[in-house]
Scaffold this motif. Structure first.
Motif, mmCIF file in Angstrom:
data_model
loop_
_atom_site.group_PDB
_atom_site.id
_atom_site.type_symbol
_atom_site.label_atom_id
_atom_site.label_comp_id
_atom_site.label_asym_id
_atom_site.label_seq_id
_atom_site.Cartn_x
_atom_site.Cartn_y
_atom_site.Cartn_z
ATOM 1 N N LYS A 69 0.707 -1.318 -0.281
ATOM 2 C CA LYS A 69 -0.331 -0.331 -0.014
ATOM 3 C C LYS A 69 0.624 1.258 0.358
ATOM 4 O O LYS A 69 0.351 1.924 -0.493
ATOM 5 C CB LYS A 69 -0.990 -0.036 0.782
ATOM 6 C CG LYS A 69 -1.347 1.328 1.226
ATOM 7 C CD LYS A 69 -2.684 0.964 0.975
ATOM 8 C CE LYS A 69 -3.602 2.062 1.146
ATOM 9 N NZ LYS A 69 -4.299 3.218 0.933
ATOM 10 N N LEU A 70 1.650 0.977 0.793
ATOM 11 C CA LEU A 70 3.000 2.451 1.015
ATOM 12 C C LEU A 70 3.758 2.820 -0.818
ATOM 13 O O LEU A 70 3.084 1.844 -1.227
ATOM 14 C CB LEU A 70 3.808 2.098 1.886
ATOM 15 C CG LEU A 70 3.368 2.069 3.206
ATOM 16 C CD1 LEU A 70 4.045 1.625 4.076
ATOM 17 C CD2 LEU A 70 2.221 3.947 3.694
ATOM 18 N N PRO A 71 3.578 4.421 -0.182
ATOM 19 C CA PRO A 71 4.188 4.831 -1.966
ATOM 20 C C PRO A 71 5.935 3.009 -2.337
ATOM 21 O O PRO A 71 6.357 3.357 -1.335
ATOM 22 C CB PRO A 71 4.681 5.487 -1.412
ATOM 23 C CG PRO A 71 3.742 6.340 -0.618
ATOM 24 C CD PRO A 71 3.922 5.220 0.762
ATOM 25 N N ARG A 72 5.696 2.972 -3.388
ATOM 26 C CA ARG A 72 6.643 2.520 -3.733
ATOM 27 C C ARG A 72 8.137 3.348 -3.319
ATOM 28 O O ARG A 72 9.519 1.983 -3.000
ATOM 29 C CB ARG A 72 7.040 2.437 -5.747
ATOM 30 C CG ARG A 72 7.563 1.247 -5.826
ATOM 31 C CD ARG A 72 7.571 -0.205 -6.086
ATOM 32 N NE ARG A 72 6.543 -0.388 -6.007
ATOM 33 C CZ ARG A 72 5.650 -0.739 -7.919
ATOM 34 N NH1 ARG A 72 6.426 -0.510 -8.481
ATOM 35 N NH2 ARG A 72 4.099 -1.484 -7.287
ATOM 36 N N ASN A 73 7.991 3.848 -3.685
ATOM 37 C CA ASN A 73 9.782 4.622 -3.830
ATOM 38 C C ASN A 73 9.807 4.342 -2.439
ATOM 39 O O ASN A 73 11.495 3.960 -1.377
ATOM 40 C CB ASN A 73 9.578 6.146 -4.287
ATOM 41 C CG ASN A 73 10.318 6.022 -4.684
ATOM 42 O OD1 ASN A 73 10.242 5.371 -6.163
ATOM 43 N ND2 ASN A 73 9.773 7.664 -5.159
ATOM 44 N N TYR A 74 8.749 4.143 -0.887
ATOM 45 C CA TYR A 74 9.135 4.621 0.271
ATOM 46 C C TYR A 74 9.965 2.834 0.490
ATOM 47 O O TYR A 74 10.521 2.309 1.480
ATOM 48 C CB TYR A 74 8.693 4.805 1.580
ATOM 49 C CG TYR A 74 7.822 4.000 2.669
ATOM 50 C CD1 TYR A 74 8.915 5.434 3.564
ATOM 51 C CD2 TYR A 74 7.596 3.313 3.141
ATOM 52 C CE1 TYR A 74 8.702 4.735 5.007
ATOM 53 C CE2 TYR A 74 7.593 2.972 4.178
ATOM 54 C CZ TYR A 74 8.413 4.045 6.014
ATOM 55 O OH TYR A 74 8.264 3.970 6.445
ATOM 56 N N ILE A 75 9.007 1.892 0.143
ATOM 57 C CA ILE A 75 9.197 0.559 0.241
ATOM 58 C C ILE A 75 10.585 0.035 -0.640
ATOM 59 O O ILE A 75 11.716 -0.397 0.057
ATOM 60 C CB ILE A 75 8.230 -0.559 -0.864
ATOM 61 C CG1 ILE A 75 7.037 0.156 0.154
ATOM 62 C CG2 ILE A 75 8.343 -1.915 -0.534
ATOM 63 C CD1 ILE A 75 6.627 -0.557 1.418
ATOM 64 N N ILE A 76 10.793 0.729 -1.024
ATOM 65 C CA ILE A 76 12.393 0.329 -2.021
ATOM 66 C C ILE A 76 13.336 1.057 -0.915
ATOM 67 O O ILE A 76 14.453 0.010 -1.266
ATOM 68 C CB ILE A 76 12.513 1.137 -3.240
ATOM 69 C CG1 ILE A 76 11.116 0.643 -4.516
ATOM 70 C CG2 ILE A 76 14.189 0.913 -4.224
ATOM 71 C CD1 ILE A 76 11.329 0.542 -6.187
ATOM 72 N N CYS A 77 13.414 2.243 -0.436
ATOM 73 C CA CYS A 77 14.301 2.363 0.392
ATOM 74 C C CYS A 77 14.728 2.033 1.477
ATOM 75 O O CYS A 77 15.961 1.529 1.961
ATOM 76 C CB CYS A 77 13.334 3.720 0.954
ATOM 77 S SG CYS A 77 14.815 4.820 1.745
ATOM 78 N N ASN A 78 13.094 1.406 2.141
ATOM 79 C CA ASN A 78 13.221 0.316 3.158
ATOM 80 C C ASN A 78 13.903 -1.038 2.720
ATOM 81 O O ASN A 78 14.613 -1.304 3.603
ATOM 82 C CB ASN A 78 12.787 -0.108 3.625
ATOM 83 C CG ASN A 78 11.778 1.354 4.851
ATOM 84 O OD1 ASN A 78 12.235 1.223 6.080
ATOM 85 N ND2 ASN A 78 11.338 2.168 4.477
ATOM 86 N N LEU A 79 13.403 -1.108 1.043
ATOM 87 C CA LEU A 79 14.112 -2.978 1.189
ATOM 88 C C LEU A 79 16.006 -2.243 1.531
ATOM 89 O O LEU A 79 16.291 -3.652 1.223
ATOM 90 C CB LEU A 79 13.203 -3.555 -0.234
ATOM 91 C CG LEU A 79 14.126 -4.740 -0.672
ATOM 92 C CD1 LEU A 79 13.095 -5.845 -0.157
ATOM 93 C CD2 LEU A 79 13.360 -4.529 -2.669
ATOM 94 N N LYS A 80 15.916 -1.714 0.373
ATOM 95 C CA LYS A 80 18.120 -1.523 0.663
ATOM 96 C C LYS A 80 18.306 -1.554 1.757
ATOM 97 O O LYS A 80 19.583 -2.441 2.014
ATOM 98 C CB LYS A 80 17.816 0.374 -0.101
ATOM 99 C CG LYS A 80 17.567 -0.006 -1.462
ATOM 100 C CD LYS A 80 18.154 1.183 -2.411
ATOM 101 C CE LYS A 80 18.005 1.138 -4.194
ATOM 102 N NZ LYS A 80 18.076 2.445 -4.413
ATOM 103 N N LYS A 81 17.645 -1.231 3.044
ATOM 104 C CA LYS A 81 18.682 -1.296 4.503
ATOM 105 C C LYS A 81 18.414 -2.616 4.128
ATOM 106 O O LYS A 81 18.812 -2.653 5.166
ATOM 107 C CB LYS A 81 17.684 -0.478 5.592
ATOM 108 C CG LYS A 81 17.448 1.136 4.974
ATOM 109 C CD LYS A 81 16.731 2.106 6.199
ATOM 110 C CE LYS A 81 16.716 3.253 5.594
ATOM 111 N NZ LYS A 81 15.777 4.118 6.329
ATOM 112 N N GLN A 82 16.818 -3.577 4.178
ATOM 113 C CA GLN A 82 16.893 -4.715 4.410
ATOM 114 C C GLN A 82 18.056 -5.387 3.626
ATOM 115 O O GLN A 82 18.955 -6.239 4.265
ATOM 116 C CB GLN A 82 15.831 -5.514 3.618
ATOM 117 C CG GLN A 82 15.480 -6.544 4.143
ATOM 118 C CD GLN A 82 15.236 -6.912 4.968
ATOM 119 O OE1 GLN A 82 14.353 -6.713 6.250
ATOM 120 N NE2 GLN A 82 15.907 -7.703 5.940
#
Ligand code: GLU
Length: 475
Positions: free
Chosen positions: A315-328
């Motif tokens: 649901k959350l903006p794709r860019n935000y998820i990508i940013c968190n995914l990079k931290k993952q």
């Protein structure tokens, strides 16, 4: 009334999920009323407190977005004032020095236990007129009233009464001269003019003692709200000793839960608003109240948290998820190449992922450079019989004008008709070529996520591999 709440953790371990809920409810209550939220680090127990846990608390609160309104307050910065107040309490005879040795207290404990009584200090030093043991270690105890009842109207649990005969004279200063939690907490709540003390149910027994101290110091009494405990699936209190569930926020972060899911989940763990399940931060602030907090204990349901996390990942903006995914990725030590389209990966895999860790595992499949095909897979799926098929796929993909899911899908579906007698091998050999793995992921998703360049390179590599291996048969 200007509402003031505080979150007052003792930095004795990594932040427990129960503490996160306490912090959240205190924060929401303050924010709902436009009040103040204070972070107070209760670190006077030197033996158990550790600065790395302070960092852990601050980092976690920042990650969750639970912002505090003034610089964090450390109790160890206020020792002078605590000691002064204790000195006055001694002078005013509302506290006294207790010289009882640990051995004596142990004997007393054993005796009371043998009689089936809960341990309670017998007030031996309470009415000593003249101290004679000047050079010996002592603790300071608060003179709890000997009779009567302490009552308070808990905002969650209603009226609670304690008989003073059940409470003993609490140690307020240890023999090393450092004041204890119960004392410092009372002084600070009063100094800071905390209006609502929102904390875990495990502190209910401390409340009557703290009220007695506040009364004796002629300070006003805050409103108390004790949150129900959180149980694991076996109905046991979620604790560090239990390893069926993760207990610390850090573990949930590492596993790829988003702050939005954790907050939403913990909000609903013990509080409800109609049948609503999904809450934005603004909705949380607007709707939160103490009236609707459950009295009874609540079960931690990891499935629900996973459901929420999946919801927010999608649901959350794709860019935000990508940013968190990079931290993952950093967490998982996954080196991702810049020329992979992360947005496409998220698009095709996010539906099936409950955590960013799972999403990162899918990306790992995609990003892994294939140096050598796994022998068991290549033996079965990269055989000479498939060389025409792979070449055919390569050529058709090569001719695709644009790399969009719909076009890839039409092409793969059309081709699968040609190989319908050998369909599973068609899919498997392509999967092995693309990811060196036969995890059942749709080929269309794989091709789209891997992208044109890498897909073609990988299929070509598989074709060459077969050529090389079977060249004897071919030439
Ligand atoms: N320092 C206590 C703890 O970490 C909390 C005390 C309170 O909220 O009054 O459990």
């Amino acid at each position: 009334m200007n509402i003031k709440t505080r979150f007052a953790p003792s930095p004795t371990g990594s932040m427990h999920i129960g503490s996160v809920r306490t912090a959240l409810y205190s924060w929401l209550f303050a924010r709902h009323y436009d009040g103040e939220f204070i972070l107070r680090i209760e670190n006077t127990d030197y033996n158990r407190c550790n600065y790395s846990f302070v960092k852990d608390i601050i980092d976690n609160l920042n990650w969750l977005g639970l912002t505090w309104d003034r610089a964090p307050f450390f109790q160890t910065d206020n020792l002078k004032q605590y000691n002064l107040i204790i000195k006055n309490m001694l002078l005013n005879k509302v506290a006294y020095k207790c010289y009882c040795s640990l051995e004596r207290l142990q004997k007393l404990r054993n005796y009371q236990m043998s009689k089936g009584i809960k341990f309670r200090y017998d007030n031996k030093c309470r009415d000593v007129k003249y101290y004679t043991k000047f050079n010996q270690p002592y603790v300071v105890r608060f003179k709890n009233p000997e009779f009567g009842i302490v009552s308070f109207n808990d905002k969650i649990r209603g009226l609670i009464n304690f008989k003073n005969t059940e409470l003993d004279d609490l140690v307020i200063m240890r023999s090393n001269g450092i004041p204890t939690y119960n004392f410092c907490s009372v002084i600070d709540d009063s100094n800071m003019q905390i209006t609502h003390v929102i904390r875990g149910e495990e502190h209910i027994n401390n409340t009557p003692r703290q009220i007695n101290m506040l009364n004796s110091l002629e300070k006003s009494i805050p409103i108390y709200a004790h949150l129900p405990i959180i149980l694991d699936t076996n109905g046991k209190k979620m604790s560090k000793r239990n390893n069926t569930l993760m207990n610390n926020l850090f573990d949930y972060r590492k596993s790829g839960y988003l702050p939005e899911s954790i907050l939403n989940y913990l909000l609903r763990l013990g509080w409800s608003y109609k049948n609503k399940e999904i809450f934005s931060i603004d909705e949380m602030k607007n709707l939160f109240n103490l009236k609707s907090v459950n009295k009874s204990s609540c079960f931690f349901d990891i499935k629900k948290l996973q459901w929420l996390n999946n919801y927010y990942i999608n649901k959350l903006p794709r860019n935000y998820i990508i940013c968190n995914l990079k931290k993952q990725f950093d967490n998982d030590e996954l080196n991702h190449f810049n020329n992979f389209n992360l947005s496409n990966c998220v698009e095709v895999f996010s539906q099936r992922c409950q955590t960013l860790k799972q999403l990162s595992d899918y990306c790992r499949l995609i990003y892994n450079n294939i140096d050598n095909f796994k022998s068991n897979l290549s033996r079965k799926y990269l055989k000479i019989d498939f060389i025409n098929c792979l070449t055919d796929v390569y050529n058709k993909l090569y001719l695709l004008d644009v790399w969009i899911k719909d076009d890839i899908s039409v092409l793969i579906k059309k081709m699968s008709l040609n190989y319908k007698n050998n369909l599973s091998f068609f899919y498997m050999s392509l999967r092995v070529a693309l990811i060196n793995n036969i995890t059942p992921i749709s080929l269309i998703s794989l091709l789209y996520a891997i992208g044109r360049k890498h897909s073609l390179q990988r299929i070509k590599k598989a074709i060459f591999y077969i050529y090389k291996k079977y060249s004897k048969h071919i030439f």
